[in-house]
Each structure stands twice: as structure tokens, then as C-alpha cells.
Design a protein around this motif. Structure first.
Motif, short mmCIF file in Angstrom:
data_model
loop_
_atom_site.label_atom_id
_atom_site.label_comp_id
_atom_site.label_asym_id
_atom_site.label_seq_id
_atom_site.Cartn_x
_atom_site.Cartn_y
_atom_site.Cartn_z
N HIS A 8 10.05 -5.79 6.07
CA HIS A 8 8.98 -5.68 5.09
C HIS A 8 9.51 -5.79 3.65
O HIS A 8 10.52 -5.16 3.31
N ASP A 12 4.93 -5.86 0.64
CA ASP A 12 4.35 -5.43 1.93
C ASP A 12 4.16 -3.92 1.94
O ASP A 12 3.10 -3.40 2.34
N LYS A 14 3.97 -1.86 -0.56
CA LYS A 14 2.97 -1.44 -1.54
C LYS A 14 1.56 -1.66 -1.00
O LYS A 14 0.68 -0.79 -1.14
N ALA A 15 1.33 -2.79 -0.36
CA ALA A 15 0.01 -3.09 0.19
C ALA A 15 -0.37 -2.10 1.28
O ALA A 15 -1.51 -1.64 1.36
N MET A 16 0.61 -1.75 2.13
CA MET A 16 0.32 -0.81 3.22
C MET A 16 0.03 0.59 2.68
O MET A 16 -0.88 1.28 3.17
N GLU A 18 -1.17 1.34 -0.29
CA GLU A 18 -2.49 1.33 -0.93
C GLU A 18 -3.59 1.42 0.12
O GLU A 18 -4.61 2.07 -0.09
N LYS A 19 -3.36 0.78 1.25
CA LYS A 19 -4.35 0.78 2.32
C LYS A 19 -4.59 2.19 2.87
O LYS A 19 -5.75 2.56 3.18
N VAL A 20 -3.51 3.00 2.99
CA VAL A 20 -3.66 4.35 3.53
C VAL A 20 -3.87 5.39 2.44
O VAL A 20 -3.98 6.58 2.72
N GLY A 21 -3.85 4.94 1.15
CA GLY A 21 -4.19 5.84 0.05
C GLY A 21 -3.07 6.73 -0.44
O GLY A 21 -3.32 7.87 -0.85
#
Length: 438
Positions: A8, A12, A14-16, A18-21
Motif C-alpha cells: 500500500h 492508499d 490515507k484513503a482507507m 478517511e473511509k473508516v473515519g
């Protein structure tokens, strides 16, 4: 990147997050109490070059005590032809996990098909599955298979001459499966058929499990066992050492419904207890109760030979609570191992190896009895393994063997179970006898 072996990227991660908060990795683990977090440095050794790693493992390996093996009790020191490791590592065979995609798994499916064909012939049974984990769990699966086939019958009878380690696994499997296990008495080292008939007459029996040769190395006469089982609507299950079936009467010839056991004797090194391979074969009418899977041969749209998965109980995947078993795969590489072994040895080679083992065991037995310090625990026919009582201190004798670099059988109470394979020479046998006669 901080973690150069992770696939990753920073984006990658950072995006993950952000997705889980969460803002960072520390935030991801915020729920874990500080008191139980590991904060020290990992105790990892310094990096090494390839040659240093090899030297390290050579040094570690040299600490193992290499002994001349006269021990068996389910695991045997048979010869492994040197060509097997080379073939085993060919890329068309050494593929990952499980062959769901037939079009890219032809090598794996092909050798499983050949394995099934050879095991069905070796056991004299109609059908073989694509192999199991080992002989003990294969026996436990056969127990559950019998109960599933017997519907309302949940009792399984187990001979007292079955290997105790296998019996322990049966007890473990039966504990939460609602299976009742009862023991068939042993009489003079063999299964008591009168006790079997008495237990069968009580009703509710789904299956009967015996072993050939049994835990004492004795070749039992199972005449009338299959008929007694079938007259009471119970399945007859036979556990056998695979290599011995090259010369012994097969489970199919005894009238068995299910044949199980370990394939380790087909050239797999003892290697500290595994991995091994269990086999399971049965009659055609039980095919849909058999756990695991079966590979078959067909033709593709170009009329070329092709191999496919022809049968695997869907319950293993989508309705686990209704499954007879949740076995799906095993160490399939070990199935390839024994397939290559049987292909190399052929029928005659398997027979010769078995006959050499038989001859060596009987030569050792005669020599030990001639010392006047040993006597057979049971005066019964045996194959390549026999149980003798020693007129002296068994522990002291065993230590003398160890001091001489010999693994002198398996201690059982005040006796020793000796095993001989085709690897043992006359000189090695004579040396053991010389030490035993002291």
C-alpha cells in the motif's frame, strides 16, 4: 515509505483511514488500552546474507541427533526416491491453494485424479476422494460419515486394538457431534468378534472401526466382520497403513464400506511429525456422504482430455451447519508426493519394499527371542511391526539403544513395539540385537 515491503502506498493508507473515519494509524488503534500495548523494540536478529543464513541453518540442523530408526506405531522410516523432491517442485504442480479454476489448474487436477485412481486400486475400493489431512482425522471423518449415513443411529464401535492416538482424535471429534463411542474388547491382541456381535445386537450402531495391521502390529483376521456389520445396518470401516496394502488383503476384499489411513508410509519422510496425507476410499453408494472432493476426467470443446472437480458437497461452502464435514482441502502437495512415489515404484516395487520390511521384522524378532530376554506379547501373525515383552529394565534398555544412536522401537508399558522397513540393513538389525543381549 516507512514499510517498504507493504504493497500500500501513502495515498492508499490515507484513503482507507478517511473511509473508516480516523486521521492516522494511531487513531486506528485508539481503542486498545495503553497498558497492554507493546512499546519495546522487537527482538529481531541482524540481517544476514544468503550464505550466512544457510550456515546458520546448517549449524542448527547439526544439533539434531540422527538415529537408526526401529520405531513405528503409525509413522515409518521408508525410503524416499531422490527424484520426488525435484518433480514435486515443478511449477505445473507446485501451485497455490485449491484448483477452483480448472482451466489454469490442470496440473493439480491431473495428479489428484491419478492419486485417486491409485488409492482406489490399492485399497480395493470403488471411490477415493482427493485426500485428507492425515490418517487419524481421516478416521474421524469416516466416523462422522457413518453416522450421517446411518441417520438416526449415532453409536460407533471402536476396536480396542486401534492405535490409542487415533482413538483420542475420535473422542475429540465425537464430543460435540452427538456421537456415542463404545469399545470392542481385545482378546489375545485382536478384536473380539463375539463382543462385536454382542454390541451390534444392542442396536443403534452406525459404524464399526478396526485397524489392519492393528496397534500391536498384528495382522488380524476379519472374516465375518463385514457380514456382522451389514446384518445390523452398520458400516464397516477399516484403518490401514497404506504401504502394507501392497501385499495384505485389501479393505475391499474384507468387505469394508470405508477405507481410511495414513499415506506417510508411501515414501513421505517422518520429518518431525508432518505434514502427512490421509486417504479415504469408499463404496460407490456412499459417494455423496464422502467429505472433501473428487476430481474426474472429461473432454473439452476441442475434444482434448481435461480434468475437473466433479463432486464436492455444496454444504461445505454455503450451508456449513448442515454439512457432514467442512473439510475442503488438505496439504495436497503430499498427495502429489505419494502419487509420484507409487508411479515410480509401481506394483512390483511397492510389493518388494513391503516384503523386505516383513522379512526384516521377522529376522529381528527371531534374533531377539533367541537372546532369551524377550518374548512375544501375543503369538499372532505380524507384518513389519511386533510387540515384545522384555525380561529386565525396559527404560535402561531403551537408554542403551539411544546411547548407541538407535531409536529402539516405542515403549509401551513393560514392552517395546519394534518396526522394521526396507531401509534397515542386516548389520543394523544385528547391532540392535547385540545391544539388547547385553
Amino acid at each position: 515509505m516507512d514499510y517498504k515491503y507493504f504493497p500500500h502506498t501513502e495515498s492508499d493508507l490515507k484513503a482507507m483511514m478517511e473511509k473508516v473515519g480516523v486521521k492516522d494509524l494511531d487513531g486506528l488503534y485508539a481503542q486498545i488500552p495503553d497498558a497492554i500495548r507493546f512499546k519495546n523494540d522487537y527482538q529481531l536478529p541482524s540481517e544476514m546474507s544468503e550464505i550466512e543464513v544457510r550456515q546458520l541453518f546448517d549449524k542448527l540442523g547439526s544439533q539434531n541427533l540422527q538415529m537408526t530408526c526401529f520405531a513405528g506405531y503409525g509413522v515409518y522410516d521408508h525410503y524416499t526416491p531422490s527424484v520426488i523432491p525435484s518433480l514435486l517442485q515443478r511449477s505445473e504442480f507446485l501451485t497455490s491453494y485449491t484448483p477452483y479454476q480448472a482451466e489454469i489448474s490442470q496440473g493439480t487436477l491431473h495428479y489428484i485424479f491419478e492419486y485417486q485412481s491409485m488409492m482406489a486400486e490399492l485399497t480395493g475400493m470403488d471411490i477415493s476422494n482427493a485426500s485428507m489431512y492425515d490418517g487419524t482425522t481421516a478416521t474421524a471423518e469416516a466416523m462422522m460419515m457413518a453416522v450421517a449415513a446411518g441417520k438416526k443411529q449415532n453409536k460407533v464401535l471402536v476396536s480396542d486394538t486401534l492405535n490409542p492416538d487415533t482413538r483420542k482424535v475420535l473422542d475429540t471429534y465425537a464430543l460435540h457431534q452427538g456421537i456415542e463411542l463404545e469399545t470392542i474388547a481385545e482378546k489375545d491382541g485382536v478384536t473380539d468378534i463375539d463382543d462385536l456381535k454382542s454390541l451390534l445386537a444392542q442396536g443403534g450402531v452406525a459404524g464399526v472401526i478396526v485397524q489392519q495391521p492393528n496397534a500391536f502390529g498384528i495382522v488380524e483376521d476379519y472374516t465375518g466382520f463385514a457380514e456382522a456389520c451389514h446384518d445390523n445396518k452398520a458400516l464397516f470401516i477399516m484403518n490401514s497403513v497404506a504401504a502394507d496394502l501392497a501385499v495384505l488383503k485389501t479393505p475391499g476384499e474384507w468387505g469394508a464400506d470405508i477405507a481410511v489411513g495414513d499415506g506417510q508410509s508411501l515414501g513421505i519422510p517422518m520429518q518431525f511429525g508432518g505434514p502427512y496425507v490421509g486417504y479415504m476410499c469408499c463404496t460407490e453408494k456412499l459417494i455423496r456422504k464422502m467429505p472433501g472432493r473428487i476430481v474426474g476426467m472429461t473432454k473439452d470443446n476441442r475434444d482434448q482430455r481435461a480434468f475437473v472437480l466433479t463432486l464436492q458437497a455444496r454444504e461445505q461452502h454455503i450451508r456449513r451447519q448442515k454439512a457432514t464435514s467442512n473439510i475442503c482441502s488438505n496439504q495436497s502437495l503430499m498427495a502429489l508426493f505419494v502419487t509420484i512415489y507409487m508411479s515410480l515404484m509401481g506394483k512390483q516395487g511397492l510389493k518388494e519394499a513391503a516384503e523386505l520390511s516383513y522379512a526384516g521384522a521377522h529376522y529381528l524378532c527371531d534374533k531377539l527371542l533367541a537372546t532369551g530376554k524377550f518374548h512375544l506379547a501375543y503369538d499372532k501373525p505380524f507384518f513389519n511391526e511386533f510387540f515384545v515383552k522384555y525380561d529386565g529394565d525396559v527404560d535402561a534398555l531403551y537408554q542403551r539403544f539411544i546411547d548407541a544412536g538407535i531409536l529402539g522401537g516405542v515403549k509401551i508399558g513393560d514392552g517395546i513395539l519394534f518396526a522394521v522397513t526396507e531401509k534397515r540393513t542386516k548389520e543394523e538389525i544385528d547391532n540392535l540385537v547385540k545391544i539388547a543381549a547385553l
